[in-house]
Design a protein around this motif. Structure first.
Motif, PDB file in Angstrom:
ATOM      1  N   GLU A   1       0.845  -1.189   0.000  1.00 21.73           N
ATOM      2  CA  GLU A   1       0.000   0.000   0.000  1.00 21.73           C
ATOM      3  C   GLU A   1       0.885   1.245   0.000  1.00 21.73           C
ATOM      4  O   GLU A   1       1.821   1.359   0.795  1.00 21.73           O
TER       5      GLU A   1
ATOM      6  N   ASN B   1       0.914   5.739  -1.133  1.00 20.26           N
ATOM      7  CA  ASN B   1       0.162   6.932  -1.533  1.00 20.26           C
ATOM      8  C   ASN B   1       0.679   7.443  -2.873  1.00 20.26           C
ATOM      9  O   ASN B   1       1.888   7.547  -3.096  1.00 20.26           O
ATOM     10  N   GLU B   2      -0.277   7.747  -3.759  1.00 18.85           N
ATOM     11  CA  GLU B   2       0.057   8.293  -5.066  1.00 18.85           C
ATOM     12  C   GLU B   2      -0.836   9.485  -5.357  1.00 18.85           C
ATOM     13  O   GLU B   2      -1.918   9.626  -4.772  1.00 18.85           O
TER      14      GLU B   2
ATOM     15  N   ASN C   1      -3.273  11.339  -7.929  1.00 18.21           N
ATOM     16  CA  ASN C   1      -4.060  11.018  -9.112  1.00 18.21           C
ATOM     17  C   ASN C   1      -4.078  12.197 -10.087  1.00 18.21           C
ATOM     18  O   ASN C   1      -3.417  13.228  -9.873  1.00 18.21           O
TER      19      ASN C   1
ATOM     20  N   VAL D   1      -4.015   9.701  -3.111  1.00 20.08           N
ATOM     21  CA  VAL D   1      -4.874   8.548  -2.839  1.00 20.08           C
ATOM     22  C   VAL D   1      -4.009   7.352  -2.477  1.00 20.08           C
ATOM     23  O   VAL D   1      -2.845   7.243  -2.892  1.00 20.08           O
ATOM     24  N   GLU D   2      -4.598   6.469  -1.698  1.00 21.83           N
ATOM     25  CA  GLU D   2      -3.877   5.256  -1.296  1.00 21.83           C
ATOM     26  C   GLU D   2      -4.084   4.187  -2.357  1.00 21.83           C
ATOM     27  O   GLU D   2      -5.215   3.883  -2.736  1.00 21.83           O
ATOM     28  N   THR D   3      -3.006   3.618  -2.842  1.00 24.04           N
ATOM     29  CA  THR D   3      -3.063   2.591  -3.875  1.00 24.04           C
ATOM     30  C   THR D   3      -2.595   1.261  -3.293  1.00 24.04           C
ATOM     31  O   THR D   3      -1.598   1.205  -2.573  1.00 24.04           O
ATOM     32  N   ARG D   4      -3.347   0.210  -3.629  1.00 26.61           N
ATOM     33  CA  ARG D   4      -2.998  -1.125  -3.147  1.00 26.61           C
ATOM     34  C   ARG D   4      -2.509  -1.952  -4.335  1.00 26.61           C
ATOM     35  O   ARG D   4      -3.251  -2.166  -5.297  1.00 26.61           O
ATOM     36  N   ILE D   5      -1.273  -2.403  -4.265  1.00 27.65           N
ATOM     37  CA  ILE D   5      -0.670  -3.158  -5.363  1.00 27.65           C
ATOM     38  C   ILE D   5      -0.461  -4.608  -4.912  1.00 27.65           C
ATOM     39  O   ILE D   5       0.393  -4.895  -4.057  1.00 27.65           O
TER      40      ILE D   5
END
Length: 302
Positions: free
Chosen positions: A104, A106-107, A109, A115-119
């Motif tokens: 997880e 933060n990126e 947009n 926003v928090e991104t889950r990879i």
């Protein structure tokens, strides 16, 4: 028996490797989740600390145990064996299992918002069966002890289904789950070859029941018999029933009518190398969901 290597040299694409192993078994006429259980065994593969594996790892280790003829249900890494004062025998080959996780971060947009991104990611590691290791404590390789007598196993299955509150009706010559009426229809018990066949057929239909909209809301967008969505749901029910049968110590008896699904399963697996991972994950989720009813029933009875 079909064999597909699940060893370190095939780990470059674990999705394809696992899928190839499943396909090889299906094309040879065997289903890797329909294991010929030993009465009284603990069918779920176990980690060195006794915690069961789940999802796709259950299938991976069942395949390996079946192909290699292992009798122990315990698996561990080379280092874990050493920590137990034991040693993997020279020349023994490991089996690959997987760990699914996510990173997880933060990126920013397109709107400039953070926003928090889950990879998600998939890692592999190697384990050995206790039968491949010398010097382990006795319980890792001891002969299995029966959990319950045969009659108790079938009573356990009946209790398991009753605790879910699923609407069950007997009659006719077909076993099916009807989404329209939220009903599980089963032929009479006497119509089955044996108690195992009745119990595992019922567990299969119960997995279908778990996927209904008010419950897990599992939807593969099946539109007609035999299409990809229909085949995917049947695959989930097959694997889910295997997981539940293992948990209840019941031999999984393959249903004759499911031979017609094999070609559809093969098509799905050959078109999507991640399909078996998805099916195993849904099957594990269904098994866990259905086990949840057992805890609730136990608490109410206390």
């Amino acid at each position: 028996m079909a064999k597909a290597k699940l060893t370190t040299e095939t780990r470059t694409d674990i999705y394809q490797t696992v899928t190839n192993a499943i396909i090889a078994h299906l094309e040879a006429g065997t289903r890797p989740w329909s294991m010929p259980w030993k009465v009284g065994s603990t069918p779920r593969p176990l980690r060195h600390n006794g915690v069961p594996y789940s999802g796709i790892n259950t299938l991976l280790l069942w395949i390996e145990a079946q192909d290699k003829g292992f009798s122990s249900n315990y698996w561990m890494t080379y280092r874990q064996a050493q920590e137990l004062g034991a040693q993997v025998r020279k020349g023994e080959r490991s089996c690959v299992v997987v760990y699914a996780g996510a990173i997880e971060r933060n990126e920013v947009n397109n709107d400039g918002e953070e926003v928090e991104t889950r990879i998600p990611f998939l890692k592999t590691y190697n384990v050995f069966n206790a039968d491949q290791i010398d010097g382990l404590p006795e319980h890792y390789t001891a002969a299995p002890v029966p959990h319950v007598p045969p009659s108790g196993r079938y009573e356990a299955a009946d209790t398991f289904v009753t605790n879910t509150g699923a609407y069950l009706r007997h009659g006719g010559s077909r076993a099916f789950y009807s989404p329209a009426t939220d009903l599980i229809q089963m032929p009479a018990f006497e119509a089955f070859i044996d108690a195992e066949s009745y119990a595992t057929t019922l567990l299969h239909e119960l997995v279908h029941w778990s996927g209904a909209k008010p419950r897990l809301n599992r939807n593969f967008e099946a539109k007609r018999w035999g299409d990809a969505g229909y085949a995917a749901e049947e695959l989930v029910a097959e694997i889910g029933a295997a997981f539940l049968a293992a948990d209840l110590d019941i031999a999984l008896e393959p249903r004759e009518d499911h031979a017609s699904y094999v070609a559809h399963w093969l098509k799905v697996l050959k078109e999507d190398k991640r399909a078996i991972f998805t099916a195993a994950a849904h099957a594990e989720r269904a098994a866990g969901y259905l086990h949840g009813y057992q805890s609730a029933a136990t608490e109410e009875a206390a």
